[in-house]
Design a protein around this motif. Sequence first.
Motif, mmCIF file in Angstrom:
data_model
loop_
_atom_site.group_PDB
_atom_site.id
_atom_site.type_symbol
_atom_site.label_atom_id
_atom_site.label_comp_id
_atom_site.label_asym_id
_atom_site.label_seq_id
_atom_site.Cartn_x
_atom_site.Cartn_y
_atom_site.Cartn_z
ATOM 1 N N TYR B 8 0.844 -1.204 0.000
ATOM 2 C CA TYR B 8 0.000 0.000 0.000
ATOM 3 C C TYR B 8 0.879 1.254 0.000
ATOM 4 C CZ TYR B 8 -3.067 3.607 1.971
ATOM 5 O OH TYR B 8 -3.764 4.765 2.194
ATOM 6 N N ILE B 9 1.919 1.241 0.856
ATOM 7 C CA ILE B 9 2.822 2.402 0.907
ATOM 8 C C ILE B 9 3.509 2.578 -0.443
ATOM 9 C CG2 ILE B 9 4.944 3.299 1.946
ATOM 10 C CD1 ILE B 9 4.097 1.918 4.536
ATOM 11 N N ASN B 10 3.998 1.470 -1.026
ATOM 12 C CA ASN B 10 4.701 1.561 -2.307
ATOM 13 C C ASN B 10 3.807 2.077 -3.421
ATOM 14 O OD1 ASN B 10 7.269 0.798 -1.584
ATOM 15 N ND2 ASN B 10 6.760 -1.387 -1.651
ATOM 16 N N SER B 11 2.522 1.711 -3.336
ATOM 17 C CA SER B 11 1.626 2.162 -4.404
ATOM 18 C C SER B 11 1.292 3.638 -4.273
ATOM 19 C CB SER B 11 0.343 1.327 -4.393
ATOM 20 O OG SER B 11 -0.383 1.621 -3.220
ATOM 21 N N GLN B 12 1.336 4.173 -3.054
ATOM 22 C CA GLN B 12 0.931 5.570 -2.849
ATOM 23 C C GLN B 12 2.109 6.545 -2.893
ATOM 24 O OE1 GLN B 12 -2.386 6.679 -2.176
ATOM 25 N NE2 GLN B 12 -2.982 4.608 -2.761
ATOM 26 N N VAL B 13 3.271 6.112 -2.405
ATOM 27 C CA VAL B 13 4.431 7.007 -2.372
ATOM 28 C C VAL B 13 5.500 6.423 -3.284
ATOM 29 C CG1 VAL B 13 6.161 8.085 -0.911
ATOM 30 C CG2 VAL B 13 3.900 7.620 0.011
ATOM 31 N N THR B 14 5.936 7.203 -4.269
ATOM 32 C CA THR B 14 6.972 6.693 -5.171
ATOM 33 C C THR B 14 8.326 6.687 -4.467
ATOM 34 O OG1 THR B 14 7.054 8.929 -6.026
ATOM 35 C CG2 THR B 14 5.948 7.276 -7.402
ATOM 36 N N ASP B 15 9.141 5.702 -4.768
ATOM 37 C CA ASP B 15 10.483 5.537 -4.193
ATOM 38 C C ASP B 15 10.473 5.353 -2.680
ATOM 39 O OD1 ASP B 15 11.442 5.884 -6.715
ATOM 40 O OD2 ASP B 15 11.745 8.045 -6.458
ATOM 41 N N ALA B 16 9.372 4.920 -2.109
ATOM 42 C CA ALA B 16 9.366 4.707 -0.658
ATOM 43 C C ALA B 16 10.137 3.445 -0.300
ATOM 44 C CB ALA B 16 7.941 4.612 -0.139
ATOM 45 N N ASN B 17 10.234 2.484 -1.228
ATOM 46 C CA ASN B 17 10.953 1.226 -1.006
ATOM 47 C C ASN B 17 10.526 0.519 0.274
ATOM 48 O OD1 ASN B 17 12.398 1.663 -3.312
ATOM 49 N ND2 ASN B 17 14.073 2.707 -2.228
ATOM 50 N N ALA B 18 9.245 0.459 0.526
ATOM 51 C CA ALA B 18 8.779 -0.178 1.753
ATOM 52 C C ALA B 18 8.966 -1.690 1.677
ATOM 53 C CB ALA B 18 7.316 0.158 1.987
ATOM 54 N N VAL B 19 9.599 -2.226 2.702
ATOM 55 C CA VAL B 19 9.824 -3.658 2.786
ATOM 56 C C VAL B 19 9.300 -4.132 4.134
ATOM 57 C CG1 VAL B 19 11.530 -5.499 2.696
ATOM 58 C CG2 VAL B 19 11.946 -3.363 1.469
ATOM 59 N N ALA B 20 8.537 -5.200 4.131
ATOM 60 C CA ALA B 20 8.042 -5.734 5.400
ATOM 61 C C ALA B 20 9.057 -6.723 5.961
ATOM 62 C CB ALA B 20 6.699 -6.417 5.174
ATOM 63 N N ASN B 21 9.471 -6.508 7.218
ATOM 64 C CA ASN B 21 10.357 -7.463 7.886
ATOM 65 C C ASN B 21 9.489 -8.304 8.807
ATOM 66 O OD1 ASN B 21 12.413 -5.731 6.828
ATOM 67 N ND2 ASN B 21 12.105 -4.431 8.616
ATOM 68 N N ILE B 22 9.164 -9.505 8.350
ATOM 69 C CA ILE B 22 8.301 -10.362 9.156
ATOM 70 C C ILE B 22 9.170 -11.111 10.166
ATOM 71 C CG2 ILE B 22 6.572 -12.188 9.108
ATOM 72 C CD1 ILE B 22 5.704 -9.716 7.573
ATOM 73 N N ALA B 23 8.846 -10.944 11.421
ATOM 74 C CA ALA B 23 9.648 -11.563 12.476
ATOM 75 C C ALA B 23 8.954 -12.813 12.998
ATOM 76 C CB ALA B 23 9.851 -10.570 13.609
ATOM 77 N N GLU B 24 9.783 -13.815 13.332
ATOM 78 C CA GLU B 24 9.208 -15.020 13.938
ATOM 79 C C GLU B 24 8.965 -14.799 15.423
ATOM 80 O OE1 GLU B 24 11.718 -18.286 13.039
ATOM 81 O OE2 GLU B 24 11.490 -18.015 10.877
ATOM 82 N N VAL B 25 9.922 -14.096 16.051
ATOM 83 C CA VAL B 25 9.787 -13.780 17.470
ATOM 84 C C VAL B 25 9.624 -12.264 17.585
ATOM 85 C CG1 VAL B 25 10.834 -14.072 19.732
ATOM 86 C CG2 VAL B 25 11.444 -15.605 17.868
#
Lengths: 378, 200
Positions: B8-25
């Motif tokens: 959603y962030i990437n689609s709305q803001v150009t060059d935001a490079n949003a990456v989700a860091n999914i944590a196990e703990v």
Amino acid sequence: MSTIFKQENLKTDLLTINMGPQHPATHGVLRVEIKTDSEIVAEATPYLGYLHRCMEKHCEHLDYRGVIPFTDRMDYLAAMNAEMGYVLTVEKMLGTEVPERAQYIRTIVAELQRLASHLMFFGVYAIDLGAFSPFLYAFQDREFILRIFEEISGARLLYNYVWLGGVWNDISDSQLKRIEGYLDELEENIKKYHTLVGENKIFIGRTANVGVVSKEMAYDYGATGPVLRGSGVDWDLRKKRPYGIYDKFDFDVITGEGLKGQLGDCWDRYYVRMLEMHESIKILRQCLDGIEEGPIMGKVSKIVKVPKGEIYLRTECPRGELGYHLISDGGKTPYRVKVKSSCFTHVSMLPELAPGQMIADFVATIGSIDIVLGEVDR
Amino acid sequence: MHNELASYINSQVTDANAVANIAEVGDSSISISSAKVYDVCKLLRDGEYEYNVLQVITGCDYPDENKIEVSYILASYTKNTELILKTALDREGDLTVASVVSIWSAANFQERETYDMLGVNFDGHPDHRRILCPEDWEGFPLRKDYVPAESYKDMTINPVHKMNIGEREFGAKHAHIKGATTSVKNYSVDAPEESEELNN
């Protein structure tokens, strides 16, 4: 002759006054630089750091258990809640299972601490506004709670009682009975105190319509706890994001209603705290009914190593939400502990609340947001 | 939730490079580019996710990876959600991010504290000063390579006669018990040497 006293010939200037760092009305070592136009505050700038003890830096050199006493010393009027928040944060990372009885004891001490803290607020706030005797009444009741804490933990203010995996010491049946017996008396007392102070004409005159925090302002500044609820927002972490065993209990979230003036004024914040004490008593009664025999300590390894990762957990403390942002690199010591202090957030509201107030009203405002400088500066 | 939010962030803001860091703990987070902090924060507050409250701005120093990470912890009181938003800054380079004070007033003190402790500059902050340390303090205490100052003005920090020597002796005495040593790396005086007296 007449030209001298013409308005345009008179030179006026704002007078700068330092309120604090040692000032009875700032609840510790807060310095507020006030620019006043006679009795009206034009500008207020808080200066913090007089009680800065590098808590976050110390945490990087201590093991996970060693941090617990440091959390006590932040908010020294609500140490049990601060300990509980930290311990819950680490336990969530470790995945520790806490025995039922320990959970109940934690809830009991946390709610007793909330009562003690709010009683302290009640007493000190009355002193801020020039009434001395409520302070003595409040301390009488607070003394009972502190005595109980002294019996179970060995200390009156800084306990180191809530440990990883459980609590340090068991609580005996006779102590539970004494607490139960005292709750009835306390409930009556709190009602009495409210009639004595809260409904007093002078008190209402000093607090109603003073220091109004609107809902939007509370959101904007990230206000939490009684300040947020005083502005009419129905938000209590114990209800909305339950931690520990709070989801078992039946209690109400108190919100301000603007009974004596505008919504979100000092009187509302005072009233929210007074009613919250009744809710705490409600929770305590359910705790005392539900507590059963059992172990008080879960399984935690001797040397605690938290898995790599980060966590942010907040709990509802008497003064607002206390959050811990813990980053671990998998070692024996935390890599970074950041404490989100509600008092720190609330102090940042002062520059916006102050302009236009009388100095005495400003004192009433500082008192009503109930800050503890140990937590502001950490 | 984090993956959806990142796209959603990437689609709305150009060059935001949003990456989700999914944590196990523990908690998951979202990393964004440091140049787009202001735009993303504005989007998160006004957009459909309604993060209306800024909880904390904090930072953490990683000298090995040559970065300082600034975290924005946001909460939504209407949707009852929480988010850790992160951005990494080059430790050697320009440690500057845009200030978000105009989005949330809460950022004012939080950014000042982050500057005070880690030396991150916030571009456009209305009152960019230290907050907890004195204004003429040197260095940024929460950086990992910070060396504690020995004196401030004409005062000695941690003078020998005020140190808790008893604690050190206690630590030395109980050093043979595993895990019982007191952790006192930062004291300016060494631990007392082992003597027969202490070992008895």
